[in-house]
Design a protein around this motif. Structure first.
Motif, PDB file in Angstrom:
ATOM      1  N   LYS A  74      91.712  40.558  80.832  1.00 34.90           N
ATOM      2  CA  LYS A  74      92.141  39.645  81.884  1.00 34.90           C
ATOM      3  C   LYS A  74      90.927  38.833  82.358  1.00 34.90           C
ATOM      4  CE  LYS A  74      94.579  39.586  86.243  1.00 34.90           C
ATOM      5  NZ  LYS A  74      95.189  40.353  87.314  1.00 34.90           N
ATOM      6  N   ASN A  90      97.685  37.692  82.152  1.00 31.70           N
ATOM      7  CA  ASN A  90      98.378  38.935  81.846  1.00 31.70           C
ATOM      8  C   ASN A  90      98.432  39.106  80.330  1.00 31.70           C
ATOM      9  OD1 ASN A  90      99.861  41.231  82.060  1.00 31.70           O
ATOM     10  ND2 ASN A  90     101.775  40.244  82.678  1.00 31.70           N
ATOM     11  N   ILE A  91      98.333  40.353  79.884  1.00 30.83           N
ATOM     12  CA  ILE A  91      98.398  40.647  78.445  1.00 30.83           C
ATOM     13  C   ILE A  91      99.532  41.635  78.203  1.00 30.83           C
ATOM     14  CG2 ILE A  91      97.178  41.598  76.457  1.00 30.83           C
ATOM     15  CD1 ILE A  91      94.559  40.854  77.822  1.00 30.83           C
ATOM     16  N   ASN A  92     100.465  41.266  77.322  1.00 32.90           N
ATOM     17  CA  ASN A  92     101.533  42.159  76.862  1.00 32.90           C
ATOM     18  C   ASN A  92     101.234  42.553  75.425  1.00 32.90           C
ATOM     19  OD1 ASN A  92     102.896  41.927  79.284  1.00 32.90           O
ATOM     20  ND2 ASN A  92     104.070  40.158  78.597  1.00 32.90           N
ATOM     21  N   ASN A  93     102.177  43.198  74.753  1.00 32.99           N
ATOM     22  CA  ASN A  93     101.959  43.630  73.376  1.00 32.99           C
ATOM     23  C   ASN A  93     101.684  42.452  72.443  1.00 32.99           C
ATOM     24  OD1 ASN A  93     102.234  46.302  74.014  1.00 32.99           O
ATOM     25  ND2 ASN A  93     104.409  46.370  73.512  1.00 32.99           N
ATOM     26  N   ASP A  94     102.601  41.477  72.415  1.00 35.61           N
ATOM     27  CA  ASP A  94     102.457  40.354  71.494  1.00 35.61           C
ATOM     28  C   ASP A  94     102.186  39.027  72.189  1.00 35.61           C
ATOM     29  OD1 ASP A  94     102.897  41.961  69.272  1.00 35.61           O
ATOM     30  OD2 ASP A  94     105.071  41.723  69.400  1.00 35.61           O
ATOM     31  N   ARG A  97      99.756  35.646  78.806  1.00 33.92           N
ATOM     32  CA  ARG A  97     100.011  34.586  79.786  1.00 33.92           C
ATOM     33  C   ARG A  97      98.662  34.024  80.199  1.00 33.92           C
ATOM     34  NH1 ARG A  97     104.481  34.368  84.283  1.00 33.92           N
ATOM     35  NH2 ARG A  97     105.568  34.652  82.328  1.00 33.92           N
ATOM     36  N   ASP A 107     103.001  31.114  78.411  1.00 38.51           N
ATOM     37  CA  ASP A 107     103.094  32.330  77.599  1.00 38.51           C
ATOM     38  C   ASP A 107     102.853  31.934  76.152  1.00 38.51           C
ATOM     39  OD1 ASP A 107     103.633  34.079  79.663  1.00 38.51           O
ATOM     40  OD2 ASP A 107     105.801  33.765  79.535  1.00 38.51           O
ATOM     41  N   THR A 109     101.582  33.469  72.041  1.00 39.77           N
ATOM     42  CA  THR A 109     101.440  34.659  71.200  1.00 39.77           C
ATOM     43  C   THR A 109      99.960  34.970  71.012  1.00 39.77           C
ATOM     44  OG1 THR A 109     101.487  33.342  69.192  1.00 39.77           O
ATOM     45  CG2 THR A 109     103.588  34.247  69.955  1.00 39.77           C
ATOM     46  N   LYS A 110      99.665  36.236  70.834  1.00 40.71           N
ATOM     47  CA  LYS A 110      98.269  36.637  70.634  1.00 40.71           C
ATOM     48  C   LYS A 110      97.683  36.004  69.374  1.00 40.71           C
ATOM     49  CE  LYS A 110      97.571  41.061  72.880  1.00 40.71           C
ATOM     50  NZ  LYS A 110      97.257  42.472  72.655  1.00 40.71           N
TER      51      LYS A 110
END
Length: 127
Positions: A74, A90-94, A97, A107, A109-110
């Motif tokens: 972050k 914010n970091i999610n799995n794939d 943000r 948003d 994708t990684k």
């Protein structure tokens, strides 16, 4: 032995003076063996060159990219493939943000992250 004699041996087999001449069948089998090597050797050579010049560097690059994505935190400033620069919120799995302006969040994708431009201030304060 020089390079020319080695390549001749690989492409055409042993010279006729070195091979025993017992019958016509022996001469035919020698030339058949030489012709098999003369067909396979260029393919093996081309595959080896392609592996070392194309496949290995691509694997190294993929590994570096995966390592970079695993180190995302972050507040890191990042660059996307499309040229968007933003700070990670914010970091999610794939998905990640990012904030690009005061009230603008995207948003993404990684895998679309190309580079980390600067690390978060939290890491700098620890050092």
């Amino acid at each position: 032995m020089n390079f020319h004699s080695i390549t001749n041996f690989l492409f055409f087999g042993p010279p006729e003076s070195a091979a025993p001449q017992t019958s016509a069948g022996a001469a035919a089998s020698t030339s058949a063996t030489g012709s098999i090597w003369s067909l396979l050797f260029p393919f093996i050579l081309i595959f080896g060159l392609m592996y070392f010049l194309i496949i290995m560097p691509q694997k190294r690059q993929e590994k570096k990219h995966k390592d970079m994505l695993s180190k995302l935190k972050k507040d890191d400033k990042i660059l996307t493939q499309s040229g968007i620069i933003g700070k990670i919120v914010n970091i999610n799995n794939d998905f990640v943000r990012i904030r690009t302006a005061d009230k603008t969040e995207l948003d993404i994708t990684k895998s679309s992250i190309v580079a980390i431009l600067s690390k978060s201030n939290k890491e700098e304060n620890k050092k």
